[in-house]
Design a protein around this motif. Structure first.
Motif, PDB file in Angstrom:
ATOM      1  N   GLY A   1       0.826  -1.201   0.000  1.00  0.00           N
ATOM      2  CA  GLY A   1       0.000   0.000   0.000  1.00  0.00           C
ATOM      3  C   GLY A   1       0.856   1.244   0.000  1.00  0.00           C
ATOM      4  N   SER A   2       0.246   2.386   0.253  1.00  0.00           N
ATOM      5  CA  SER A   2       0.940   3.663   0.230  1.00  0.00           C
ATOM      6  C   SER A   2       0.643   4.434   1.508  1.00  0.00           C
ATOM      7  N   LEU A   3       1.696   4.893   2.195  1.00  0.00           N
ATOM      8  CA  LEU A   3       1.557   5.680   3.413  1.00  0.00           C
ATOM      9  C   LEU A   3       2.438   6.913   3.323  1.00  0.00           C
ATOM     10  N   SER A   4       1.988   8.010   3.894  1.00  0.00           N
ATOM     11  CA  SER A   4       2.778   9.239   3.877  1.00  0.00           C
ATOM     12  C   SER A   4       3.868   9.227   4.930  1.00  0.00           C
ATOM     13  N   GLU A   5       3.636   8.512   6.046  1.00  0.00           N
ATOM     14  CA  GLU A   5       4.652   8.421   7.089  1.00  0.00           C
ATOM     15  C   GLU A   5       4.411   7.165   7.918  1.00  0.00           C
TER      16      GLU A   5
ATOM     17  N   ILE B   1       8.160   1.761   9.151  1.00  0.00           N
ATOM     18  CA  ILE B   1       8.919   2.874   8.560  1.00  0.00           C
ATOM     19  C   ILE B   1       8.705   2.851   7.056  1.00  0.00           C
ATOM     20  N   THR B   2       8.309   3.978   6.493  1.00  0.00           N
ATOM     21  CA  THR B   2       8.042   4.046   5.052  1.00  0.00           C
ATOM     22  C   THR B   2       9.329   4.240   4.273  1.00  0.00           C
ATOM     23  N   ASP B   3       9.248   3.933   2.970  1.00  0.00           N
ATOM     24  CA  ASP B   3      10.431   4.094   2.115  1.00  0.00           C
ATOM     25  C   ASP B   3      10.858   5.559   2.024  1.00  0.00           C
ATOM     26  N   SER B   4       9.890   6.493   2.096  1.00  0.00           N
ATOM     27  CA  SER B   4      10.265   7.910   2.011  1.00  0.00           C
ATOM     28  C   SER B   4      11.089   8.340   3.211  1.00  0.00           C
ATOM     29  N   GLU B   5      10.806   7.723   4.395  1.00  0.00           N
ATOM     30  CA  GLU B   5      11.597   8.040   5.589  1.00  0.00           C
ATOM     31  C   GLU B   5      12.972   7.391   5.540  1.00  0.00           C
ATOM     32  N   ILE B   6      13.073   6.257   4.856  1.00  0.00           N
ATOM     33  CA  ILE B   6      14.359   5.564   4.748  1.00  0.00           C
ATOM     34  C   ILE B   6      15.257   6.222   3.710  1.00  0.00           C
TER      35      ILE B   6
ATOM     36  N   ARG C   1       6.578  10.380  -2.881  1.00  0.00           N
ATOM     37  CA  ARG C   1       5.877  10.300  -4.161  1.00  0.00           C
ATOM     38  C   ARG C   1       4.708  11.271  -4.104  1.00  0.00           C
ATOM     39  N   PRO C   2       4.889  12.461  -4.647  1.00  0.00           N
ATOM     40  CA  PRO C   2       3.817  13.447  -4.577  1.00  0.00           C
ATOM     41  C   PRO C   2       2.671  13.098  -5.524  1.00  0.00           C
ATOM     42  N   GLN C   3       1.550  13.769  -5.328  1.00  0.00           N
ATOM     43  CA  GLN C   3       0.424  13.590  -6.237  1.00  0.00           C
ATOM     44  C   GLN C   3       0.782  14.163  -7.605  1.00  0.00           C
ATOM     45  N   PRO C   4       0.237  13.587  -8.667  1.00  0.00           N
ATOM     46  CA  PRO C   4       0.521  14.124 -10.010  1.00  0.00           C
ATOM     47  C   PRO C   4       0.106  15.588 -10.103  1.00  0.00           C
ATOM     48  N   ARG C   5       0.943  16.380 -10.784  1.00  0.00           N
ATOM     49  CA  ARG C   5       0.603  17.788 -10.978  1.00  0.00           C
ATOM     50  C   ARG C   5      -0.529  17.897 -11.984  1.00  0.00           C
ATOM     51  N   GLN C   6      -1.439  18.772 -11.719  1.00  0.00           N
ATOM     52  CA  GLN C   6      -2.539  18.997 -12.631  1.00  0.00           C
ATOM     53  C   GLN C   6      -2.139  19.997 -13.710  1.00  0.00           C
ATOM     54  N   ARG C   7      -2.628  19.770 -14.906  1.00  0.00           N
ATOM     55  CA  ARG C   7      -2.329  20.689 -15.998  1.00  0.00           C
ATOM     56  C   ARG C   7      -2.910  22.064 -15.701  1.00  0.00           C
TER      57      ARG C   7
ATOM     58  N   PRO D   1      11.694   8.523  -8.487  1.00  0.00           N
ATOM     59  CA  PRO D   1      11.010   8.674  -7.188  1.00  0.00           C
ATOM     60  C   PRO D   1       9.830   9.632  -7.196  1.00  0.00           C
ATOM     61  N   TYR D   2       9.219   9.858  -8.337  1.00  0.00           N
ATOM     62  CA  TYR D   2       8.060  10.756  -8.425  1.00  0.00           C
ATOM     63  C   TYR D   2       7.040  10.157  -9.388  1.00  0.00           C
ATOM     64  N   ILE D   3       5.854  10.685  -9.327  1.00  0.00           N
ATOM     65  CA  ILE D   3       4.828  10.292 -10.284  1.00  0.00           C
ATOM     66  C   ILE D   3       4.904  11.244 -11.473  1.00  0.00           C
ATOM     67  N   GLU D   4       5.048  10.706 -12.672  1.00  0.00           N
ATOM     68  CA  GLU D   4       5.164  11.550 -13.851  1.00  0.00           C
ATOM     69  C   GLU D   4       3.838  12.257 -14.146  1.00  0.00           C
ATOM     70  N   THR D   5       3.930  13.470 -14.680  1.00  0.00           N
ATOM     71  CA  THR D   5       2.729  14.176 -15.123  1.00  0.00           C
ATOM     72  C   THR D   5       2.258  13.563 -16.443  1.00  0.00           C
ATOM     73  N   GLU D   6       1.021  13.853 -16.818  1.00  0.00           N
ATOM     74  CA  GLU D   6       0.495  13.352 -18.089  1.00  0.00           C
ATOM     75  C   GLU D   6       1.337  13.868 -19.249  1.00  0.00           C
ATOM     76  N   ASP D   7       1.683  15.151 -19.217  1.00  0.00           N
ATOM     77  CA  ASP D   7       2.481  15.726 -20.298  1.00  0.00           C
ATOM     78  C   ASP D   7       3.878  15.126 -20.330  1.00  0.00           C
ATOM     79  N   GLN D   8       4.435  14.854 -19.158  1.00  0.00           N
ATOM     80  CA  GLN D   8       5.766  14.260 -19.087  1.00  0.00           C
ATOM     81  C   GLN D   8       5.766  12.866 -19.708  1.00  0.00           C
ATOM     82  N   LEU D   9       4.775  12.064 -19.388  1.00  0.00           N
ATOM     83  CA  LEU D   9       4.690  10.723 -19.958  1.00  0.00           C
ATOM     84  C   LEU D   9       4.533  10.771 -21.474  1.00  0.00           C
TER      85      LEU D   9
END
Length: 349
Positions: A7-11, A26-31, A36-42, A178-186
């Protein structure tokens, strides 16, 4: 025995049950120190306000009037015209001459943007200087258009290298981002790959704000080229930017057998000579550098991709060399957009 659920946890958190040992998650982001931020909106464009053409002008700013040339904006004034109170933008030209521009004609003004932030000289109001300047610019634009037509006609008949489709290693590199790609980036990544797999030399412009992932697109293109036994050159305008890209590429490609080097004044003459010698032998896969890469002593064993960051900041002689490259190898150009644009989008090659 704890049950493992993906699953996905922020902390992370700690659990102290009444019976049994204390449990820590302990989450991977803390290690690893990333999230992994939310995708940026256009960015959604909005209707421009009527005062937008002059709202950000301040007294003393240099502006260009399409019909009268370069002047200094001095402010807004009100004047009586045909018995009505109207507002005008006041421009000051050579010898203190003034031009009153009705605010409904403010779209005929643009802020002056010159080379190297040098201040311009005011145009003489009503003289022949500005029409002559516009004619010179029109002629220069026509020359550039002819050069582009010649360049792209050569590209149409030129045969380039057709890169192989994505390999397992490239997919592993993409999965480690280590991030979620934007639609335009993909979409940009996919279209760059399609261009590289074509046998016609690629010439693609990638536009996007600072921090919106242009470097990651370039890095994946570079790795794709290296996996086909081709060398890659990443050309940047400043030494600091070269160092930043060098560190990014080294970090992202650390898990793969890829040799990344840098040519800039951060390297001694002896180190530069050694890197150039290894380039000739094919022992360097990716080289990142400033205009030093464009000097005559720099030779590649098998160059397949050139990435140019902010081409507009290079000199005329450098651009002539880059024009020639566009008929020989794949070229990917990165550039920033104005602050109001928030997307990554490749122009047609």
């Amino acid at each position: 025995m704890p049950e493992l659920i993906e699953g996905s946890l922020s902390e992370g958190w700690s659990l102290t049950p009444e019976v049994g040992p204390r449990l820590h998650l302990i989450t991977d982001s803390e290690i690893f120190g990333w999230e992994r931020p939310q995708p940026r909106q256009r960015h959604q464009p909005i209707v421009e306000a009527p005062e937008a053409p002059y709202a950000d002008l301040h007294p003393g700013d240099w502006v260009v009037h399409v019909d009268h040339g370069i002047g200094r904006f001095t402010g807004l004034v009100q004047r009586q015209l045909d018995g009505l109170e109207r507002e005008f933008l006041v421009l000051e030209y050579l010898d203190g001459d003034q031009l009153f521009v009705p605010i409904h004609q403010a779209d005929r003004l643009t802020r002056y943007i010159g080379p190297d932030n040098q201040l311009p000289s005011a145009t003489r109001l009503g003289g022949s200087e500005w029409p002559q300047t516009k004619e010179k610019v029109r002629s220069a634009v026509e020359d550039v258009a002819r050069e582009l037509l010649d360049l792209y006609s050569k590209r149409q008949v030129a045969k380039g290298h057709s890169f192989a489709q994505d390999s397992t290693w490239l997919k592993e590199l993409e999965a480690s981002f280590p991030y979620i790609e934007t639609e335009d980036q993909l979409r940009a990544i996919q279209e760059v790959k399609q261009d590289m797999e074509n046998d016609r030399p690629m010439d693609r412009l990638l536009c996007g704000d600072v921090g919106y992932g242009k470097t990651e697109v370039a890095l994946r293109a570079a790795f794709k080229a290296v996996l086909d036994d081709k060398q890659v050159a990443l050309l940047v305008p400043t030494t600091v930017l070269a160092q930043q890209h060098f560190e990014t590429f080294q970090h992202r490609l650390a898990a793969f057998p890829v040799t990344v080097e840098m040519l800039s004044r951060f390297r001694t003459s002896r180190e530069q000579d050694e890197i150039i010698s290894r380039l000739r032998k094919g022992a360097v896969d990716i080289v990142i550098g400033t205009h030093r890469l464009l000097q005559q002593d720099v030779e590649f064993k098998d160059l397949g991709l050139v990435i140019i960051d902010e081409e507009q900041r290079f000199g005329v002689s450098h651009k002539e060399y880059l024009k020639k490259l566009r008929t020989e190898v794949d070229v990917l150009t990165l550039t920033a957009l104005p602050s109001h644009a928030h997307c990554i989008w490749p122009s047609p090659g």
